[in-house]
Scaffold this active site. Structure first.
Site, PDB file in Angstrom:
ATOM      1  N   GLY A  48       0.873  -1.181   0.000  1.00  0.00           N
ATOM      2  CA  GLY A  48       0.000   0.000   0.000  1.00  0.00           C
ATOM      3  C   GLY A  48       0.904   1.223   0.000  1.00  0.00           C
ATOM      4  N   ARG A  89      10.481  -1.132  -4.534  1.00  0.00           N
ATOM      5  CA  ARG A  89       9.269  -1.236  -5.359  1.00  0.00           C
ATOM      6  C   ARG A  89       9.158   0.037  -6.201  1.00  0.00           C
ATOM      7  NH1 ARG A  89       3.838  -3.443  -2.917  1.00  0.00           N
ATOM      8  NH2 ARG A  89       3.605  -4.095  -5.096  1.00  0.00           N
ATOM      9  N   GLN A 195      -5.181  -9.159  -2.095  1.00  0.00           N
ATOM     10  CA  GLN A 195      -5.297  -8.125  -1.051  1.00  0.00           C
ATOM     11  C   GLN A 195      -6.753  -7.894  -0.646  1.00  0.00           C
ATOM     12  OE1 GLN A 195      -3.406  -7.875  -3.798  1.00  0.00           O
ATOM     13  NE2 GLN A 195      -1.606  -6.614  -3.483  1.00  0.00           N
ATOM     14  N   ASP A 236      -1.495   4.335  -6.451  1.00  0.00           N
ATOM     15  CA  ASP A 236      -0.058   4.235  -6.160  1.00  0.00           C
ATOM     16  C   ASP A 236       0.709   5.433  -6.692  1.00  0.00           C
ATOM     17  OD1 ASP A 236      -1.081   1.282  -6.113  1.00  0.00           O
ATOM     18  OD2 ASP A 236       0.770   1.409  -4.943  1.00  0.00           O
ATOM     19  N   ASN A 246      -2.779   2.117 -10.270  1.00  0.00           N
ATOM     20  CA  ASN A 246      -3.257   1.416  -9.065  1.00  0.00           C
ATOM     21  C   ASN A 246      -3.240  -0.077  -9.364  1.00  0.00           C
ATOM     22  OD1 ASN A 246      -4.345   1.536  -6.346  1.00  0.00           O
ATOM     23  ND2 ASN A 246      -6.245   0.786  -7.210  1.00  0.00           N
ATOM     24  N   LYS A 247      -3.609  -0.854  -8.400  1.00  0.00           N
ATOM     25  CA  LYS A 247      -3.538  -2.314  -8.486  1.00  0.00           C
ATOM     26  C   LYS A 247      -4.121  -2.848  -9.791  1.00  0.00           C
ATOM     27  CE  LYS A 247      -1.935  -4.499  -6.285  1.00  0.00           C
ATOM     28  NZ  LYS A 247      -0.534  -4.925  -6.621  1.00  0.00           N
TER      29      LYS A 247
HETATM   30  O1  MRU Z   1       0.856  -4.128  -4.447  1.00  0.00           O
HETATM   31  P1  MRU Z   1       0.218  -3.355  -3.338  1.00  0.00           P
HETATM   32  O2  MRU Z   1      -0.616  -4.199  -2.419  1.00  0.00           O
HETATM   33  O3  MRU Z   1       1.209  -2.492  -2.612  1.00  0.00           O
HETATM   34  O4  MRU Z   1      -0.786  -2.365  -4.081  1.00  0.00           O
HETATM   35  C1  MRU Z   1      -1.583  -1.521  -3.305  1.00  0.00           C
HETATM   36  C2  MRU Z   1      -2.532  -0.717  -4.107  1.00  0.00           C
HETATM   37  O5  MRU Z   1      -2.585  -0.807  -5.313  1.00  0.00           O
HETATM   38  C3  MRU Z   1      -3.364   0.287  -3.353  1.00  0.00           C
HETATM   39  O6  MRU Z   1      -4.605   0.455  -3.960  1.00  0.00           O
HETATM   40  C4  MRU Z   1      -2.628   1.635  -3.329  1.00  0.00           C
HETATM   41  O7  MRU Z   1      -1.320   1.488  -2.888  1.00  0.00           O
HETATM   42  C5  MRU Z   1      -3.321   2.627  -2.473  1.00  0.00           C
HETATM   43  S1  MRU Z   1      -3.185   2.272  -0.757  1.00  0.00           S
HETATM   44  C6  MRU Z   1      -3.921   3.537   0.088  1.00  0.00           C
END
Ligand code: MRU
Length: 349
Positions: A48, A89, A195, A236, A246-247
């Protein structure tokens, strides 16, 4: 149950809730060095965008505790450590934002290594505190967009677990509930890292929020049944023109929402906005281990040797986004202009 603490600092150690073990068990990993902090980010024990940024900030504080020498040696040591943390990352810009904030605090503070260490710790603590405050503001602004009753679809986890607390997309859900609204959340499972299934459902159920877990592929059918009032997701990285990384799967949801006339909101703090990235095309998209797709709980679910493409994020073009819910207000298109205004210190309501 009290709200879960994603990370905390105690006795010169960083404690991070291991999200890979949720929802089965709550275990905190202790980070004693900046390398430990880099490892919990790389292995997604913490994930996140804002949570990654906060862990990186404390990671740099751990690095400061491991670094000595005169002021110049100390500062150049910190730069090297920041570079290592930054490499963990690539997509979430909060990582770079937090590291740059700590580094510039160090550069601007007079004194020797001991003085700087104290100031850097205070700065990391401020990042943590300010993130919760930003999320509460996002929640308050976002609540204005939520009808009563509301059926809200979300993707991945943009909750307390993904931040320093309260959450962005789930902050909107929390604020609507605190305002007395009847809220039902549909949580996409979020293949392949799950997630949504593992974290969002758990986080919401801990607080008694009504939540329904969906396979990712159900979203279109759900919208066609007219069972969704709005979609809200986190981010992100938001590019200067309002394109959002985003994801993986977010883009598909945005297309579906547009096809069904459903508002599609992105909730994110200003720390997720990257004015240095002009558009989504320039956002680096992380590609993860093929094993996330070929195996499930350690067991093979695809033929050995199959080719795999596993991007962890996608980009939603600004044209598909109804509004950006930020801690400086609800931003409407054209985003290039509204983003410039809030980054310049303005407030949008
Ligand atoms: O791969 P992740 O679990 O780090 O990805 C997280 C996301 O895509 C969230 O939607 C994003 O970081 C926003 S968190 C407030």
């Amino acid at each position: 149950m009290n709200r879960v603490e994603t990370l905390f600092w105690k006795n010169d150690r960083l404690f991070v809730l291991d999200q890979t073990r949720l929802p089965v068990e709550m275990v905190y990993v202790t980070c004693e060095s900046y390398r430990d902090a880099a490892e919990v980010i790389r292995t997604m024990k913490v994930r996140g965008a804002p949570a990654i940024g906060a862990v990186a900030a404390f990671g740099l504080v751990l690095g400061a505790l491991e670094t000595g020498g005169d002021r110049e040696t100390f500062l150049s040591g910190l730069e090297l450590i920041a570079g290592e943390l930054l490499g963990t990352r690539p997509t979430a810009v909060n990582l770079r934002w937090a590291l740059e904030r700590i580094l510039s605090k160090a550069a601007d503070t007079p004194g020797d290594a001991a003085d700087l260490r104290r100031v850097l710790l205070a700065e990391a603590v401020a990042i943590l505190r300010e993130d919760v405050e930003a999320n509460r503001r996002i929640g308050a602004y976002g609540n204005e967009l939520v009808p009563d009753p509301a059926r809200i679809l979300t993707h991945c986890n943009a909750g307390a677990l993904a931040t320093a607390g309260y959450g962005t997309a789930l902050g909107v859900v929390r604020a609507a509930r605190e305002a007395g609204k009847r809220v039902k959340v549909f949580a996409d499972e979020t293949r392949p890292f799950m997630q949504g299934a593992r974290l969002t459902t758990w986080e919401l159920m801990c607080e008694g929020v009504e939540v329904v877990l969906l396979a990712d592929s159900v979203a279109g059918y759900l919208m066609a049944q007219k069972d969704v009032d709005l979609v809200v997701v986190g981010a992100d990285r938001v590019a200067a023109n309002g394109d959002v990384a985003n994801k993986i799967g977010t883009y598909g949801l945005a297309v579906l929402a547009r096809a069904h006339g459903i508002p599609f909101y992105v909730a994110a703090p200003l720390s997720t906005i990257d004015p240095r990235t002009a558009s989504g095309r320039e956002i680096p998209i992380e590609e993860r281990d093929p094993g996330e797709l070929t195996h499930f709980c350690g067991r093979p679910i695809a033929p050995e040797g199959v080719s795999v493409w596993n991007p962890a994020f996608d980009v939603t073009p600004n044209a598909l986004i109804t509004a950006l819910i930020t801690d400086a207000g609800v931003l409407k298109p054209p985003f290039e202009e509204s983003l410039r205004r809030v980054l310049g210190g303005g407030q949008e309501v």
